[in-house]
Write a protein that holds these residues in place. Structure first.
Motif, PDB file in Angstrom:
ATOM      1  N   PRO A 149       6.116  21.321 -29.408  1.00 45.89           N
ATOM      2  CA  PRO A 149       4.986  20.784 -28.631  1.00 45.89           C
ATOM      3  C   PRO A 149       5.179  19.288 -28.374  1.00 45.89           C
ATOM      4  N   ASN A 150       4.253  18.741 -27.611  1.00 48.84           N
ATOM      5  CA  ASN A 150       4.253  17.327 -27.257  1.00 48.84           C
ATOM      6  C   ASN A 150       5.507  16.885 -26.512  1.00 48.84           C
ATOM      7  N   PRO A 151       5.776  17.465 -25.342  1.00 55.04           N
ATOM      8  CA  PRO A 151       6.926  16.991 -24.576  1.00 55.04           C
ATOM      9  C   PRO A 151       6.709  15.546 -24.129  1.00 55.04           C
ATOM     10  N   MET A 152       7.799  14.883 -23.778  1.00 53.89           N
ATOM     11  CA  MET A 152       7.659  13.503 -23.293  1.00 53.89           C
ATOM     12  C   MET A 152       6.836  13.488 -21.999  1.00 53.89           C
ATOM     13  N   PRO A 153       6.283  12.317 -21.615  1.00 51.29           N
ATOM     14  CA  PRO A 153       5.442  12.269 -20.401  1.00 51.29           C
ATOM     15  C   PRO A 153       6.213  12.737 -19.167  1.00 51.29           C
ATOM     16  N   PRO A 154       5.501  13.254 -18.148  1.00 52.22           N
ATOM     17  CA  PRO A 154       6.156  13.856 -16.991  1.00 52.22           C
ATOM     18  C   PRO A 154       7.207  12.969 -16.317  1.00 52.22           C
ATOM     19  N   GLU A 155       6.923  11.672 -16.175  1.00 52.69           N
ATOM     20  CA  GLU A 155       7.867  10.786 -15.475  1.00 52.69           C
ATOM     21  C   GLU A 155       9.167  10.671 -16.268  1.00 52.69           C
ATOM     22  N   ASP A 197       9.511  23.281  -9.628  1.00 54.09           N
ATOM     23  CA  ASP A 197       9.941  23.969 -10.849  1.00 54.09           C
ATOM     24  C   ASP A 197       9.938  23.010 -12.041  1.00 54.09           C
ATOM     25  N   LEU A 198      10.376  21.775 -11.781  1.00 52.52           N
ATOM     26  CA  LEU A 198      10.432  20.789 -12.860  1.00 52.52           C
ATOM     27  C   LEU A 198       9.030  20.498 -13.397  1.00 52.52           C
ATOM     28  N   ALA A 199       8.068  20.323 -12.477  1.00 51.07           N
ATOM     29  CA  ALA A 199       6.682  20.057 -12.885  1.00 51.07           C
ATOM     30  C   ALA A 199       6.110  21.270 -13.613  1.00 51.07           C
ATOM     31  N   ASP A 200       6.453  22.478 -13.141  1.00 51.53           N
ATOM     32  CA  ASP A 200       5.966  23.695 -13.793  1.00 51.53           C
ATOM     33  C   ASP A 200       6.530  23.819 -15.209  1.00 51.53           C
ATOM     34  N   ILE A 201       7.812  23.498 -15.351  1.00 53.88           N
ATOM     35  CA  ILE A 201       8.429  23.580 -16.681  1.00 53.88           C
ATOM     36  C   ILE A 201       7.739  22.605 -17.624  1.00 53.88           C
ATOM     37  N   HIS A 202       7.440  21.412 -17.107  1.00 53.09           N
ATOM     38  CA  HIS A 202       6.747  20.438 -17.967  1.00 53.09           C
ATOM     39  C   HIS A 202       5.374  20.968 -18.379  1.00 53.09           C
ATOM     40  N   ALA A 203       4.668  21.570 -17.420  1.00 53.89           N
ATOM     41  CA  ALA A 203       3.335  22.113 -17.728  1.00 53.89           C
ATOM     42  C   ALA A 203       3.444  23.222 -18.775  1.00 53.89           C
ATOM     43  N   TYR A 204       4.493  24.029 -18.648  1.00 52.12           N
ATOM     44  CA  TYR A 204       4.706  25.109 -19.629  1.00 52.12           C
ATOM     45  C   TYR A 204       4.929  24.512 -21.022  1.00 52.12           C
ATOM     46  N   LEU A 205       5.795  23.512 -21.102  1.00 52.42           N
ATOM     47  CA  LEU A 205       6.096  22.908 -22.405  1.00 52.42           C
ATOM     48  C   LEU A 205       4.829  22.287 -23.000  1.00 52.42           C
ATOM     49  N   GLN A 206       4.020  21.685 -22.115  1.00 48.62           N
ATOM     50  CA  GLN A 206       2.801  21.060 -22.575  1.00 48.62           C
ATOM     51  C   GLN A 206       1.789  22.100 -23.078  1.00 48.62           C
ATOM     52  N   ALA A 258       0.806  -1.226   0.000  1.00 49.95           N
ATOM     53  CA  ALA A 258       0.000   0.000   0.000  1.00 49.95           C
ATOM     54  C   ALA A 258       0.845   1.285   0.000  1.00 49.95           C
ATOM     55  N   PRO A 259       1.859   1.388   0.858  1.00 48.77           N
ATOM     56  CA  PRO A 259       2.634   2.639   0.839  1.00 48.77           C
ATOM     57  C   PRO A 259       3.302   2.883  -0.505  1.00 48.77           C
ATOM     58  N   ALA A 260       3.786   1.824  -1.140  1.00 47.02           N
ATOM     59  CA  ALA A 260       4.456   1.992  -2.432  1.00 47.02           C
ATOM     60  C   ALA A 260       3.471   2.472  -3.485  1.00 47.02           C
ATOM     61  N   VAL A 261       2.270   1.889  -3.462  1.00 50.02           N
ATOM     62  CA  VAL A 261       1.252   2.285  -4.435  1.00 50.02           C
ATOM     63  C   VAL A 261       0.856   3.745  -4.197  1.00 50.02           C
ATOM     64  N   LEU A 262       0.667   4.093  -2.923  1.00 47.27           N
ATOM     65  CA  LEU A 262       0.316   5.478  -2.592  1.00 47.27           C
ATOM     66  C   LEU A 262       1.423   6.433  -3.021  1.00 47.27           C
ATOM     67  N   ALA A 263       2.659   6.054  -2.723  1.00 48.40           N
ATOM     68  CA  ALA A 263       3.784   6.919  -3.074  1.00 48.40           C
ATOM     69  C   ALA A 263       3.805   7.146  -4.578  1.00 48.40           C
ATOM     70  N   LEU A 264       3.574   6.081  -5.329  1.00 53.45           N
ATOM     71  CA  LEU A 264       3.555   6.209  -6.784  1.00 53.45           C
ATOM     72  C   LEU A 264       2.457   7.167  -7.225  1.00 53.45           C
ATOM     73  N   ALA A 265       1.261   6.969  -6.662  1.00 47.42           N
ATOM     74  CA  ALA A 265       0.123   7.796  -7.046  1.00 47.42           C
ATOM     75  C   ALA A 265       0.408   9.267  -6.752  1.00 47.42           C
ATOM     76  N   PHE A 266       0.928   9.539  -5.558  1.00 45.98           N
ATOM     77  CA  PHE A 266       1.175  10.932  -5.187  1.00 45.98           C
ATOM     78  C   PHE A 266       2.318  11.534  -5.977  1.00 45.98           C
ATOM     79  N   ASN A 267       3.314  10.715  -6.256  1.00 40.12           N
ATOM     80  CA  ASN A 267       4.411  11.191  -7.072  1.00 40.12           C
ATOM     81  C   ASN A 267       3.909  11.659  -8.422  1.00 40.12           C
ATOM     82  N   GLN A 268       3.034  10.851  -9.003  1.00 38.27           N
ATOM     83  CA  GLN A 268       2.524  11.213 -10.319  1.00 38.27           C
ATOM     84  C   GLN A 268       1.727  12.500 -10.244  1.00 38.27           C
ATOM     85  N   LEU A 269       0.963  12.634  -9.166  1.00 31.05           N
ATOM     86  CA  LEU A 269       0.201  13.865  -8.999  1.00 31.05           C
ATOM     87  C   LEU A 269       1.154  15.046  -8.901  1.00 31.05           C
TER      88      LEU A 269
END
Ligand code: HEC
Length: 113
Positions: A57-63, A88-97, A8-19
């Protein structure tokens, strides 16, 4: 049951990481893209430059994007957390997207005499 409790913790960590990776702000990302110097090699519109390939456009997926920027060992210097935060990394990805695709040349009258 024990397995569920262990996983469960690993699954949760994955889910939150992706978020965390996915929830960037394009507006802040535009600023972070300039602040961290991505433009120097990839161009101000992420269109690609002499040294770096185009990122939008179309940057690679966030992960994949995060993994590349953090751990690349090729021509691009890796950006570790100490100099480029997860936010900042997530923001840059959102900008590219958020960058639009170039219009089809057939829709530009000047290019279609
Ligand atoms: C010193 C020049 C330089 C800077 C600064 C730089 N890059 Fe790069 N980047 C490169 C080069 C060169 C490549 C291609 C290298 C490779 O594939 O190993 C690359 C590749 C990439 C790729 C992979 C693109 C693909 O389609 O394979 C991503 C994503 C990326 N850069 C993001 C960034 C971000 C985000 C920043 C700012 C935080 C940044 N880069 C700053 C030079 C740079």
């Amino acid at each position: 049951m024990r397995l569920v409790r262990m996983l469960a913790p690993a699954v949760l960590a994955l889910a939150f990481n992706q978020l965390a990776v996915a929830a960037g702000s394009a507006e802040k990302g535009k600023v972070a893209y300039v602040k961290h110097g991505c433009w120097q090699c990839h161009g101000f519109a992420a269109q690609g430059g002499v040294t770096g390939p185009k990122l939008a456009p179309n940057p690679m997926p966030p992960e994949a994007f995060a993994a590349f920027v953090r751990f690349t060992n090729g021509a691009m210097p890796p950006y570790q957390k100490a100099i480029l935060s997860d936010e900042d990394l997530a923001d840059i990805h959102a900008y590219l997207q958020s960058l639009p695709k170039a219009p089809d040349y057939k829709s530009i009258p000047l290019l279609n005499p």
